[in-house]
Design an enzyme around this catalytic site. Structure first.
Site, PDB file in Angstrom:
ATOM      1  N   ARG A   1      -3.560  -4.643   7.888  1.00  0.00           N
ATOM      2  CA  ARG A   1      -4.592  -3.712   8.349  1.00  0.00           C
ATOM      3  C   ARG A   1      -5.876  -4.442   8.741  1.00  0.00           C
ATOM      4  O   ARG A   1      -6.635  -3.956   9.582  1.00  0.00           O
ATOM      5  CB  ARG A   1      -4.845  -2.600   7.337  1.00  0.00           C
ATOM      6  CG  ARG A   1      -5.114  -3.009   5.917  1.00  0.00           C
ATOM      7  CD  ARG A   1      -4.968  -1.788   4.988  1.00  0.00           C
ATOM      8  NE  ARG A   1      -4.941  -2.177   3.591  1.00  0.00           N
ATOM      9  CZ  ARG A   1      -5.953  -1.991   2.745  1.00  0.00           C
ATOM     10  NH1 ARG A   1      -7.067  -1.405   3.175  1.00  0.00           N
ATOM     11  NH2 ARG A   1      -5.860  -2.361   1.500  1.00  0.00           N
TER      12      ARG A   1
ATOM     13  N   ASP B   1       0.838  -1.190   0.000  1.00  0.00           N
ATOM     14  CA  ASP B   1       0.000   0.000   0.000  1.00  0.00           C
ATOM     15  C   ASP B   1       0.877   1.246   0.000  1.00  0.00           C
ATOM     16  O   ASP B   1       2.019   1.218   0.484  1.00  0.00           O
ATOM     17  CB  ASP B   1      -0.909   0.019   1.229  1.00  0.00           C
ATOM     18  CG  ASP B   1      -2.004  -1.041   1.172  1.00  0.00           C
ATOM     19  OD1 ASP B   1      -2.376  -1.444   0.048  1.00  0.00           O
ATOM     20  OD2 ASP B   1      -2.484  -1.465   2.234  1.00  0.00           O
TER      21      ASP B   1
ATOM     22  N   ASP C   1      -6.757   1.675   7.810  1.00  0.00           N
ATOM     23  CA  ASP C   1      -5.438   2.264   8.060  1.00  0.00           C
ATOM     24  C   ASP C   1      -5.572   3.779   8.184  1.00  0.00           C
ATOM     25  O   ASP C   1      -6.674   4.339   8.077  1.00  0.00           O
ATOM     26  CB  ASP C   1      -4.422   1.869   6.974  1.00  0.00           C
ATOM     27  CG  ASP C   1      -4.772   2.388   5.590  1.00  0.00           C
ATOM     28  OD1 ASP C   1      -5.607   3.310   5.466  1.00  0.00           O
ATOM     29  OD2 ASP C   1      -4.216   1.871   4.607  1.00  0.00           O
TER      30      ASP C   1
ATOM     31  N   TYR D   1       6.709  -8.150   8.795  1.00  0.00           N
ATOM     32  CA  TYR D   1       6.322  -6.746   8.901  1.00  0.00           C
ATOM     33  C   TYR D   1       6.590  -6.214  10.305  1.00  0.00           C
ATOM     34  O   TYR D   1       6.490  -6.952  11.291  1.00  0.00           O
ATOM     35  CB  TYR D   1       4.823  -6.573   8.638  1.00  0.00           C
ATOM     36  CG  TYR D   1       4.358  -6.934   7.249  1.00  0.00           C
ATOM     37  CD1 TYR D   1       4.331  -5.983   6.236  1.00  0.00           C
ATOM     38  CD2 TYR D   1       3.937  -8.229   6.946  1.00  0.00           C
ATOM     39  CE1 TYR D   1       3.894  -6.305   4.958  1.00  0.00           C
ATOM     40  CE2 TYR D   1       3.505  -8.558   5.676  1.00  0.00           C
ATOM     41  CZ  TYR D   1       3.480  -7.592   4.687  1.00  0.00           C
ATOM     42  OH  TYR D   1       3.054  -7.922   3.433  1.00  0.00           O
TER      43      TYR D   1
END
Length: 290
Positions: free
Chosen positions: A178, A40, A82, A68
């Site tokens: 998310r 993203d 998000d 992550y």
């Protein structure tokens, strides 16, 4: 002559994955650039690009696990799950005890069923979910099986009515971080969304191998295809006769190297192809000699 191989980019915030591909096309002076695993715009970190013949490699890379570093804010929900979305609800997280937080994270660890975010690139009846959501349409997305191998809390910071949770997450390809933030907040009754995301690893390719776009503009580092394949797949070195056979799309006898792709290398060490074993034969998946 066109260079072929992988480029491991440390994607900057605010750039789409397609933006990065466009910049790499200019740096590498070729249109043959693609990426494996979209990030993203808000997210930073490891984005794997294929240049030249390596674009044919991207779809076969066994990039099944990703890592992550994330920050989740509990107490606020958004329409995109998000920080780039609009706030849709707030509920104080001040009374959420640490034990409940740990239990909520444990419930989202392991094999789970995850509903992708409403604003995502998932196709519904041929149309991207995010396009439908932007038109105000309610998008019904089916839950999908994903695996969160590790969901480790690094820090918990409480500020009035919100809690910020820093976490390190290792998960299967296709997992939305998310959505984990959304589901954690929902399970705790206060809502949640993702405020920061940095991808630290894609398969064997990590931040230690990644370069910023500015660094790549100064020196374009391309990981040769042979090295890229050997880092992910079993390696098979073949004779001159078998090398000629594979180069022309022929089959080899299976070598018992497993069900997934196998990298086939010529006597001089150059990458010839990816093959996949079925019974007693190894069939080409992609040939890189032409």
């Amino acid at each position: 002559m066109e260079n072929s191989g992988l480029v491991i980019v440390d994607k900057p915030s605010g750039w789409t994955s397609h933006d990065v591909v466009g910049r790499m096309r200019r740096l590498a002076r070729t249109r043959r650039v693609g990426h494996a695993g979209t990030l993203d715009p808000m997210a930073t970190g490891v984005l794997v690009l294929g240049v030249g013949k390596a674009t044919r490699l991207l779809g076969h890379l066994a990039l099944t696990e990703k890592g992550y570093d994330a920050t989740i804010r509990l107490g606020v929900s958004t329409n995109t799950d998000d920080a780039e979305g609009e706030v849709t609800a707030t509920a104080s997280a001040a009374s959420v005890p640490d034990a409940a937080l740990r239990a909520g994270i444990a419930a989202l660890t392991g094999p789970i069923q995850q509903v992708p975010p409403q604003v995502s690139a998932i196709k519904v009846n041929g149309e991207r979910a995010y396009k439908m959501a932007r038109k105000g349409e309610e998008v019904e997305l089916a839950a999908r099986p994903v695996t969160v191998r590790d969901f480790a809390v690094l820090d918990v910071r409480r500020h009035d009515d919100v809690i910020d949770v820093d976490a390190s997450i290792a998960c299967s390809s296709g997992t939305y971080i998310r959505a984990l933030a959304r589901d954690l907040g929902a399970s705790l009754g206060c809502g949640g969304h993702l405020t920061a995301l940095r991808r630290t690893r894609v398969g064997p390719y990590d931040l230690g191998m990644a370069r910023t776009l500015d660094q790549l503009a100064g020196e374009l580092e391309i990981l040769p295809m042979g090295e890229a394949v050997a880092a992910v797949f079993p390696r098979r070195d073949v004779s001159d006769d078998d090398a000629r056979k594979v180069a022309h799309g022929g089959r080899l006898k299976a070598a018992g190297l497993g069900p997934g792709p196998v990298g086939v290398f010529a006597p001089d060490g150059s990458l010839l192809a990816l093959v996949e074993e079925h019974g007693d034969v190894a069939k080409p998946l992609a040939v890189f000699t032409s």
